[in-house]
Design a protein around this motif. Structure first.
Motif, PDB file in Angstrom:
ATOM      1  N   MET A  98      34.052  38.548 -40.615  1.00  0.00           N
ATOM      2  CA  MET A  98      33.420  37.232 -40.723  1.00  0.00           C
ATOM      3  C   MET A  98      34.394  36.222 -41.323  1.00  0.00           C
ATOM      4  O   MET A  98      34.525  35.093 -40.828  1.00  0.00           O
ATOM      5  CB  MET A  98      32.166  37.339 -41.594  1.00  0.00           C
ATOM      6  CG  MET A  98      31.417  36.032 -41.774  1.00  0.00           C
ATOM      7  SD  MET A  98      30.745  35.431 -40.217  1.00  0.00           S
ATOM      8  CE  MET A  98      30.041  33.862 -40.746  1.00  0.00           C
ATOM      9  N   ALA A  99      35.097  36.611 -42.364  1.00  0.00           N
ATOM     10  CA  ALA A  99      36.040  35.705 -43.027  1.00  0.00           C
ATOM     11  C   ALA A  99      37.167  35.299 -42.078  1.00  0.00           C
ATOM     12  O   ALA A  99      37.523  34.109 -41.994  1.00  0.00           O
ATOM     13  CB  ALA A  99      36.613  36.381 -44.271  1.00  0.00           C
ATOM     14  N   LEU A 100      37.727  36.256 -41.366  1.00  0.00           N
ATOM     15  CA  LEU A 100      38.803  35.947 -40.423  1.00  0.00           C
ATOM     16  C   LEU A 100      38.310  35.032 -39.312  1.00  0.00           C
ATOM     17  O   LEU A 100      39.016  34.109 -38.880  1.00  0.00           O
ATOM     18  CB  LEU A 100      39.374  37.241 -39.837  1.00  0.00           C
ATOM     19  CG  LEU A 100      40.153  38.126 -40.815  1.00  0.00           C
ATOM     20  CD1 LEU A 100      40.493  39.462 -40.160  1.00  0.00           C
ATOM     21  CD2 LEU A 100      41.433  37.431 -41.277  1.00  0.00           C
ATOM     22  N   SER A 101      37.080  35.257 -38.876  1.00  0.00           N
ATOM     23  CA  SER A 101      36.480  34.420 -37.830  1.00  0.00           C
ATOM     24  C   SER A 101      36.333  32.977 -38.291  1.00  0.00           C
ATOM     25  O   SER A 101      36.618  32.035 -37.545  1.00  0.00           O
ATOM     26  CB  SER A 101      35.116  34.998 -37.437  1.00  0.00           C
ATOM     27  OG  SER A 101      34.432  34.121 -36.577  1.00  0.00           O
ATOM     28  N   VAL A 102      35.892  32.783 -39.535  1.00  0.00           N
ATOM     29  CA  VAL A 102      35.746  31.425 -40.091  1.00  0.00           C
ATOM     30  C   VAL A 102      37.080  30.688 -40.025  1.00  0.00           C
ATOM     31  O   VAL A 102      37.151  29.528 -39.599  1.00  0.00           O
ATOM     32  CB  VAL A 102      35.240  31.494 -41.551  1.00  0.00           C
ATOM     33  CG1 VAL A 102      35.371  30.134 -42.245  1.00  0.00           C
ATOM     34  CG2 VAL A 102      33.795  31.963 -41.592  1.00  0.00           C
ATOM     35  N   LEU A 103      38.144  31.358 -40.445  1.00  0.00           N
ATOM     36  CA  LEU A 103      39.463  30.720 -40.484  1.00  0.00           C
ATOM     37  C   LEU A 103      40.000  30.454 -39.077  1.00  0.00           C
ATOM     38  O   LEU A 103      40.582  29.397 -38.811  1.00  0.00           O
ATOM     39  CB  LEU A 103      40.441  31.592 -41.265  1.00  0.00           C
ATOM     40  CG  LEU A 103      40.104  31.753 -42.756  1.00  0.00           C
ATOM     41  CD1 LEU A 103      41.005  32.793 -43.392  1.00  0.00           C
ATOM     42  CD2 LEU A 103      40.221  30.415 -43.487  1.00  0.00           C
ATOM     43  N   GLY A 131      45.049  37.461 -50.218  1.00  0.00           N
ATOM     44  CA  GLY A 131      46.348  37.616 -49.580  1.00  0.00           C
ATOM     45  C   GLY A 131      46.232  38.130 -48.154  1.00  0.00           C
ATOM     46  O   GLY A 131      46.978  37.711 -47.262  1.00  0.00           O
ATOM     47  N   PHE A 132      45.279  39.036 -47.933  1.00  0.00           N
ATOM     48  CA  PHE A 132      45.046  39.578 -46.593  1.00  0.00           C
ATOM     49  C   PHE A 132      44.673  38.462 -45.630  1.00  0.00           C
ATOM     50  O   PHE A 132      45.234  38.344 -44.533  1.00  0.00           O
ATOM     51  CB  PHE A 132      43.934  40.629 -46.670  1.00  0.00           C
ATOM     52  CG  PHE A 132      43.481  41.146 -45.336  1.00  0.00           C
ATOM     53  CD1 PHE A 132      44.223  42.112 -44.655  1.00  0.00           C
ATOM     54  CD2 PHE A 132      42.315  40.673 -44.747  1.00  0.00           C
ATOM     55  CE1 PHE A 132      43.797  42.594 -43.423  1.00  0.00           C
ATOM     56  CE2 PHE A 132      41.885  41.148 -43.517  1.00  0.00           C
ATOM     57  CZ  PHE A 132      42.633  42.112 -42.849  1.00  0.00           C
ATOM     58  N   PHE A 133      43.719  37.597 -46.036  1.00  0.00           N
ATOM     59  CA  PHE A 133      43.297  36.489 -45.164  1.00  0.00           C
ATOM     60  C   PHE A 133      44.445  35.514 -44.927  1.00  0.00           C
ATOM     61  O   PHE A 133      44.608  34.988 -43.830  1.00  0.00           O
ATOM     62  CB  PHE A 133      42.107  35.745 -45.774  1.00  0.00           C
ATOM     63  CG  PHE A 133      40.897  36.596 -46.019  1.00  0.00           C
ATOM     64  CD1 PHE A 133      40.515  37.559 -45.103  1.00  0.00           C
ATOM     65  CD2 PHE A 133      40.151  36.449 -47.171  1.00  0.00           C
ATOM     66  CE1 PHE A 133      39.401  38.364 -45.322  1.00  0.00           C
ATOM     67  CE2 PHE A 133      39.037  37.234 -47.410  1.00  0.00           C
ATOM     68  CZ  PHE A 133      38.655  38.203 -46.478  1.00  0.00           C
ATOM     69  N   ALA A 134      45.229  35.267 -45.970  1.00  0.00           N
ATOM     70  CA  ALA A 134      46.342  34.320 -45.860  1.00  0.00           C
ATOM     71  C   ALA A 134      47.404  34.817 -44.878  1.00  0.00           C
ATOM     72  O   ALA A 134      47.963  34.034 -44.107  1.00  0.00           O
ATOM     73  CB  ALA A 134      46.957  34.089 -47.232  1.00  0.00           C
ATOM     74  N   LEU A 135      47.683  36.127 -44.919  1.00  0.00           N
ATOM     75  CA  LEU A 135      48.724  36.681 -44.060  1.00  0.00           C
ATOM     76  C   LEU A 135      48.257  36.900 -42.631  1.00  0.00           C
ATOM     77  O   LEU A 135      49.060  36.825 -41.694  1.00  0.00           O
ATOM     78  CB  LEU A 135      49.230  38.010 -44.646  1.00  0.00           C
ATOM     79  CG  LEU A 135      49.962  37.926 -45.993  1.00  0.00           C
ATOM     80  CD1 LEU A 135      50.267  39.329 -46.507  1.00  0.00           C
ATOM     81  CD2 LEU A 135      51.232  37.098 -45.877  1.00  0.00           C
ATOM     82  N   ARG A 136      46.977  37.157 -42.453  1.00  0.00           N
ATOM     83  CA  ARG A 136      46.456  37.502 -41.126  1.00  0.00           C
ATOM     84  C   ARG A 136      46.094  36.289 -40.276  1.00  0.00           C
ATOM     85  O   ARG A 136      45.776  36.437 -39.101  1.00  0.00           O
ATOM     86  CB  ARG A 136      45.223  38.396 -41.274  1.00  0.00           C
ATOM     87  CG  ARG A 136      45.517  39.815 -41.705  1.00  0.00           C
ATOM     88  CD  ARG A 136      46.218  40.612 -40.613  1.00  0.00           C
ATOM     89  NE  ARG A 136      45.394  40.792 -39.434  1.00  0.00           N
ATOM     90  CZ  ARG A 136      44.566  41.811 -39.253  1.00  0.00           C
ATOM     91  NH1 ARG A 136      44.442  42.748 -40.194  1.00  0.00           N
ATOM     92  NH2 ARG A 136      43.854  41.898 -38.161  1.00  0.00           N
ATOM     93  N   THR A 137      46.099  35.103 -40.849  1.00  0.00           N
ATOM     94  CA  THR A 137      45.761  33.894 -40.093  1.00  0.00           C
ATOM     95  C   THR A 137      46.816  32.826 -40.349  1.00  0.00           C
ATOM     96  O   THR A 137      47.663  32.972 -41.222  1.00  0.00           O
ATOM     97  CB  THR A 137      44.384  33.332 -40.511  1.00  0.00           C
ATOM     98  OG1 THR A 137      44.477  32.810 -41.843  1.00  0.00           O
ATOM     99  CG2 THR A 137      43.299  34.404 -40.453  1.00  0.00           C
ATOM    100  N   LYS A 138      46.728  31.754 -39.597  1.00  0.00           N
ATOM    101  CA  LYS A 138      47.633  30.611 -39.784  1.00  0.00           C
ATOM    102  C   LYS A 138      46.946  29.508 -40.586  1.00  0.00           C
ATOM    103  O   LYS A 138      47.398  28.362 -40.608  1.00  0.00           O
ATOM    104  CB  LYS A 138      48.068  30.067 -38.419  1.00  0.00           C
ATOM    105  CG  LYS A 138      49.031  30.983 -37.675  1.00  0.00           C
ATOM    106  CD  LYS A 138      50.381  31.006 -38.352  1.00  0.00           C
ATOM    107  CE  LYS A 138      51.403  31.792 -37.547  1.00  0.00           C
ATOM    108  NZ  LYS A 138      52.721  31.816 -38.206  1.00  0.00           N
TER     109      LYS A 138
END
Length: 196
Positions: A98-103, A131-138
Motif C-alpha cells: 500500500m505504501a509503495l502504491s501511494v508513492l 529507508g526501504f520506501f525511499a530506495l524502492r521509489t523515485k
C-alpha cells in the motif's frame, strides 16, 4: 482518496488546534508541489499526525498502527482520512504494498520512522521501513521536524526541510537501514537548527 472529507477535517482541526498551539510553519517552499513525496517526521505527541496533516500543503496518506483501527468508529474515521494500518514489529506485506502504491501514484505518504513516540522529545532510532520506501521509489524524501513541547498557548514549530537526494545511496546499493539513518540525520539537523 477522499479529498473532500480530508479538506473539511483539515480546516476544522486547524481552527481547533492553531489557537492553542500557535503554529510556526517553516520551509513550506521546500515541499514539492507534485510527484510522490515520502514525508518523514519525528514523533513526540499523539497529535503529531493531525499537526503534520494540517500544516503540510498537500493531502497526506498516513500509515498508522493497526491498534487504532480496533474500534468501529475509529476504523471508519481513519479510512475516511486516508489512513491505512500497519502491523508494528511484523513483516506486513500488505502495508508495504500500500505504501509503495501511494508513492508510485504521486501522492504523499506520511511516516514516523521511529515507530513510536519519543518520551524525552529527543530523536530516537529510525526503523528500516522509511529507508526501504525511499530506495524502492523515485519519490521526493522530505524531512520534517516537530519542535515542541506541546503546551497550550506556547509556539509549536513544524519545519519542512529540503528533499533529500537518495540517488547516491541507490547507486552505492546502500541498505534500507543506512537510508533511514540518512533521513533521521536530516530530521536531527532541522531539530537542532530551529530549536530555541
Amino acid at each position: 482518496m477522499n479529498v473532500t472529507f480530508y479538506m473539511f477535517a483539515k480546516r476544522a482541526v486547524w481552527q481547533l488546534l492553531n489557537p492553542i498551539y500557535r503554529f510556526e510553519i517553516i520551509g513550506l517552499e521546500h515541499f514539492p508541489k507534485d510527484g510522490g513525496v515520502l514525508l518523514c517526521s519525528n514523533h513526540i505527541n499523539n497529535l503529531d499526525p493531525p499537526v503534520v496533516g494540517i500544516t503540510a500543503p498537500r493531502p497526506i496518506i498516513f500509515m498508522a498502527k493497526e491498534e487504532l483501527f480496533k474500534s468501529p468508529f475509529m476504523k471508519k474515521l481513519m479510512i475516511k482520512l486516508n489512513v491505512f494500518p500497519v502491523k508494528r514489529g511484523k513483516n506486513d506485506r500488505e502495508a508495504l504494498r500500500m505504501a509503495l502504491s501511494v508513492l508510485k501514484e504521486n501522492q504523499v505518504l506520511g511516516v514516523f520512522p521511529e515507530g513510536t513516540r519519543s518520551k524525552t522529545g529527543e530523536l530516537g532510532k529510525g526503523m528500516a521501513g522509511a529507508g526501504f520506501f525511499a530506495l524502492r521509489t523515485k519519490a521526493n524524501v522530505v524531512p520534517c521536524a516537530i519542535i515542541g513541547p506541546y503546551k497550550p498557548f506556547k509556539r509549536l514549530k513544524v519545519v519542512y526541510g529540503q528533499p533529500i537526494d537518495m540517488d547516491p545511496l541507490r547507486q552505492n546499493k546502500k541498505s534500507a537501514e543506512e537510508a533511514t539513518e540518512v533521513i533521521m540525520n536530516e530530521i536531527r539537523k532541522l531539530m537542532e537548527k530551529h530549536r530555541s
